[in-house]
Design a protein around this motif. Structure first.
Motif, PDB file in Angstrom:
ATOM      1  N   TRP A   1      38.417  54.717  21.507  1.00 28.33           N
ATOM      2  CA  TRP A   1      38.827  55.792  22.704  1.00 28.33           C
ATOM      3  C   TRP A   1      39.889  56.332  22.627  1.00 28.33           C
ATOM      4  O   TRP A   1      41.016  55.956  22.391  1.00 28.33           O
ATOM      5  CB  TRP A   1      38.618  54.876  24.028  1.00 28.33           C
ATOM      6  CG  TRP A   1      37.397  54.254  24.436  1.00 28.33           C
ATOM      7  CD1 TRP A   1      36.101  54.327  23.596  1.00 28.33           C
ATOM      8  CD2 TRP A   1      37.155  53.178  25.391  1.00 28.33           C
ATOM      9  NE1 TRP A   1      35.277  53.651  24.236  1.00 28.33           N
ATOM     10  CE2 TRP A   1      35.738  52.869  25.241  1.00 28.33           C
ATOM     11  CE3 TRP A   1      37.827  52.458  26.395  1.00 28.33           C
ATOM     12  CZ2 TRP A   1      35.346  51.998  26.179  1.00 28.33           C
ATOM     13  CZ3 TRP A   1      37.513  51.610  27.189  1.00 28.33           C
ATOM     14  CH2 TRP A   1      36.021  51.485  27.272  1.00 28.33           C
ATOM     15  N   TYR A   2      39.970  57.723  23.282  1.00 27.59           N
ATOM     16  CA  TYR A   2      40.811  58.517  23.554  1.00 27.59           C
ATOM     17  C   TYR A   2      41.049  58.938  24.927  1.00 27.59           C
ATOM     18  O   TYR A   2      40.087  59.309  25.632  1.00 27.59           O
ATOM     19  CB  TYR A   2      40.932  59.918  22.685  1.00 27.59           C
ATOM     20  CG  TYR A   2      40.859  59.271  21.130  1.00 27.59           C
ATOM     21  CD1 TYR A   2      42.010  59.253  20.528  1.00 27.59           C
ATOM     22  CD2 TYR A   2      39.825  59.353  20.363  1.00 27.59           C
ATOM     23  CE1 TYR A   2      42.270  59.192  19.361  1.00 27.59           C
ATOM     24  CE2 TYR A   2      39.683  59.115  19.205  1.00 27.59           C
ATOM     25  CZ  TYR A   2      40.928  58.843  18.416  1.00 27.59           C
ATOM     26  OH  TYR A   2      40.884  58.805  16.978  1.00 27.59           O
ATOM     27  N   THR A   3      42.269  58.793  25.596  1.00 28.17           N
ATOM     28  CA  THR A   3      42.310  59.092  26.883  1.00 28.17           C
ATOM     29  C   THR A   3      43.588  59.967  27.097  1.00 28.17           C
ATOM     30  O   THR A   3      44.830  59.547  26.955  1.00 28.17           O
ATOM     31  CB  THR A   3      42.582  57.735  27.957  1.00 28.17           C
ATOM     32  OG1 THR A   3      41.167  56.833  27.495  1.00 28.17           O
ATOM     33  CG2 THR A   3      42.599  58.170  29.252  1.00 28.17           C
ATOM     34  N   PRO A   4      43.192  61.227  27.816  1.00 28.56           N
ATOM     35  CA  PRO A   4      44.496  62.089  28.102  1.00 28.56           C
ATOM     36  C   PRO A   4      45.453  61.585  29.000  1.00 28.56           C
ATOM     37  O   PRO A   4      44.782  60.977  30.128  1.00 28.56           O
ATOM     38  CB  PRO A   4      44.103  63.387  28.289  1.00 28.56           C
ATOM     39  CG  PRO A   4      42.567  63.285  27.884  1.00 28.56           C
ATOM     40  CD  PRO A   4      42.221  61.935  27.898  1.00 28.56           C
TER      41      PRO A   4
ATOM     42  N   LEU B   1      48.074  61.578  24.354  1.00 27.93           N
ATOM     43  CA  LEU B   1      46.546  60.791  24.285  1.00 27.93           C
ATOM     44  C   LEU B   1      46.882  59.339  23.848  1.00 27.93           C
ATOM     45  O   LEU B   1      47.665  59.020  23.122  1.00 27.93           O
ATOM     46  CB  LEU B   1      45.776  61.430  23.164  1.00 27.93           C
ATOM     47  CG  LEU B   1      44.953  62.699  23.074  1.00 27.93           C
ATOM     48  CD1 LEU B   1      44.421  62.952  21.873  1.00 27.93           C
ATOM     49  CD2 LEU B   1      44.103  62.649  24.347  1.00 27.93           C
TER      50      LEU B   1
ATOM     51  N   ASN C   1      36.991  58.081  29.033  1.00 26.39           N
ATOM     52  CA  ASN C   1      37.369  57.907  27.851  1.00 26.39           C
ATOM     53  C   ASN C   1      36.529  58.433  26.811  1.00 26.39           C
ATOM     54  O   ASN C   1      35.472  58.363  26.927  1.00 26.39           O
ATOM     55  CB  ASN C   1      37.334  56.201  27.402  1.00 26.39           C
ATOM     56  CG  ASN C   1      38.220  55.568  28.338  1.00 26.39           C
ATOM     57  OD1 ASN C   1      39.631  55.673  28.404  1.00 26.39           O
ATOM     58  ND2 ASN C   1      37.772  54.432  29.031  1.00 26.39           N
ATOM     59  N   TYR C   2      37.257  59.153  25.889  1.00 31.35           N
ATOM     60  CA  TYR C   2      36.411  60.002  24.939  1.00 31.35           C
ATOM     61  C   TYR C   2      36.182  59.258  23.561  1.00 31.35           C
ATOM     62  O   TYR C   2      37.382  58.839  23.094  1.00 31.35           O
ATOM     63  CB  TYR C   2      36.989  61.497  24.698  1.00 31.35           C
ATOM     64  CG  TYR C   2      36.985  62.112  25.935  1.00 31.35           C
ATOM     65  CD1 TYR C   2      36.050  62.923  26.367  1.00 31.35           C
ATOM     66  CD2 TYR C   2      38.008  62.032  26.838  1.00 31.35           C
ATOM     67  CE1 TYR C   2      35.775  63.594  27.550  1.00 31.35           C
ATOM     68  CE2 TYR C   2      38.281  62.810  28.271  1.00 31.35           C
ATOM     69  CZ  TYR C   2      36.818  63.598  28.452  1.00 31.35           C
ATOM     70  OH  TYR C   2      36.705  64.162  29.619  1.00 31.35           O
TER      71      TYR C   2
ATOM     72  N   TRP D   1      40.745  67.889  28.474  1.00 36.29           N
ATOM     73  CA  TRP D   1      42.055  68.065  29.179  1.00 36.29           C
ATOM     74  C   TRP D   1      42.633  69.423  29.340  1.00 36.29           C
ATOM     75  O   TRP D   1      43.035  69.689  30.294  1.00 36.29           O
ATOM     76  CB  TRP D   1      43.252  67.087  28.541  1.00 36.29           C
ATOM     77  CG  TRP D   1      44.426  67.114  28.808  1.00 36.29           C
ATOM     78  CD1 TRP D   1      45.277  68.174  28.750  1.00 36.29           C
ATOM     79  CD2 TRP D   1      44.936  66.494  30.142  1.00 36.29           C
ATOM     80  NE1 TRP D   1      46.582  67.995  29.583  1.00 36.29           N
ATOM     81  CE2 TRP D   1      46.321  66.789  30.239  1.00 36.29           C
ATOM     82  CE3 TRP D   1      44.567  65.286  30.825  1.00 36.29           C
ATOM     83  CZ2 TRP D   1      47.220  66.371  31.264  1.00 36.29           C
ATOM     84  CZ3 TRP D   1      45.294  64.703  31.797  1.00 36.29           C
ATOM     85  CH2 TRP D   1      46.664  65.277  31.987  1.00 36.29           C
TER      86      TRP D   1
ATOM     87  N   ARG E   1      45.617  60.645  34.632  1.00 30.52           N
ATOM     88  CA  ARG E   1      45.129  60.050  33.474  1.00 30.52           C
ATOM     89  C   ARG E   1      43.537  60.549  33.867  1.00 30.52           C
ATOM     90  O   ARG E   1      43.033  60.223  35.068  1.00 30.52           O
ATOM     91  CB  ARG E   1      45.131  58.781  33.004  1.00 30.52           C
ATOM     92  CG  ARG E   1      44.898  57.722  33.916  1.00 30.52           C
ATOM     93  CD  ARG E   1      45.189  56.284  33.394  1.00 30.52           C
ATOM     94  NE  ARG E   1      44.011  55.933  32.373  1.00 30.52           N
ATOM     95  CZ  ARG E   1      44.343  55.332  31.454  1.00 30.52           C
ATOM     96  NH1 ARG E   1      45.674  54.486  31.306  1.00 30.52           N
ATOM     97  NH2 ARG E   1      43.643  55.094  30.390  1.00 30.52           N
ATOM     98  N   TRP E   2      42.699  60.806  32.790  1.00 28.98           N
ATOM     99  CA  TRP E   2      41.412  60.865  33.280  1.00 28.98           C
ATOM    100  C   TRP E   2      40.729  59.764  33.137  1.00 28.98           C
ATOM    101  O   TRP E   2      41.256  58.742  32.543  1.00 28.98           O
ATOM    102  CB  TRP E   2      40.676  61.590  31.783  1.00 28.98           C
ATOM    103  CG  TRP E   2      40.589  63.192  31.987  1.00 28.98           C
ATOM    104  CD1 TRP E   2      39.554  63.822  31.407  1.00 28.98           C
ATOM    105  CD2 TRP E   2      41.378  64.204  32.620  1.00 28.98           C
ATOM    106  NE1 TRP E   2      39.626  65.086  31.404  1.00 28.98           N
ATOM    107  CE2 TRP E   2      41.013  65.335  32.341  1.00 28.98           C
ATOM    108  CE3 TRP E   2      42.409  63.919  33.552  1.00 28.98           C
ATOM    109  CZ2 TRP E   2      41.292  66.483  33.018  1.00 28.98           C
ATOM    110  CZ3 TRP E   2      42.888  65.313  34.240  1.00 28.98           C
ATOM    111  CH2 TRP E   2      42.302  66.586  33.699  1.00 28.98           C
TER     112      TRP E   2
ATOM    113  N   LYS F   1      39.043  62.652  19.399  1.00 26.09           N
ATOM    114  CA  LYS F   1      40.342  63.226  19.918  1.00 26.09           C
ATOM    115  C   LYS F   1      39.982  64.696  20.380  1.00 26.09           C
ATOM    116  O   LYS F   1      40.615  65.115  21.144  1.00 26.09           O
ATOM    117  CB  LYS F   1      41.273  63.179  18.581  1.00 26.09           C
ATOM    118  CG  LYS F   1      42.568  63.322  19.009  1.00 26.09           C
ATOM    119  CD  LYS F   1      43.528  63.263  17.678  1.00 26.09           C
ATOM    120  CE  LYS F   1      42.991  62.983  16.381  1.00 26.09           C
ATOM    121  NZ  LYS F   1      44.124  63.041  15.406  1.00 26.09           N
TER     122      LYS F   1
ATOM    123  N   ALA G   1      38.462  64.973  23.980  1.00 26.40           N
ATOM    124  CA  ALA G   1      39.676  64.357  24.759  1.00 26.40           C
ATOM    125  C   ALA G   1      40.599  65.768  25.042  1.00 26.40           C
ATOM    126  O   ALA G   1      40.796  66.176  26.082  1.00 26.40           O
ATOM    127  CB  ALA G   1      40.434  63.222  24.383  1.00 26.40           C
TER     128      ALA G   1
END
Length: 72
Positions: A41-44, A30, A56-57, A67, A52-53, A60, A63
């Protein structure tokens, strides 16, 4: 509204139970981005194929949940 990055960190899958990449099976992590205005923001992402997605979530947990829905 303009955002300025304050910090960016890596959260590895062992601590957060991210499943492997849905495309190549690589290890996932992440990206954690904090902004000066307080947003987070959290991005896997995949460490192998850089998948990557595009979303942005804000948490956590969301995200990881999203994912893991697509993982192998």
């Amino acid at each position: 509204m303009e955002y300025t990055f304050e910090s960016c960190g890596i959260i590895h899958s062992q601590n957060n139970k991210l499943k492997k990449c849905p495309f190549c099976g690589g290890e996932a992590w992440l990206e954690h981005i904090s902004f000066q205005d307080g947003d987070v923001w959290y991005t896997p992402q995949c460490s192998e194929c850089d998948c990557r997605w595009s979303i942005n979530y804000e948490t956590k947990e969301n995200a990881i949940k999203n994912w893991n829905k697509r993982s192998k």
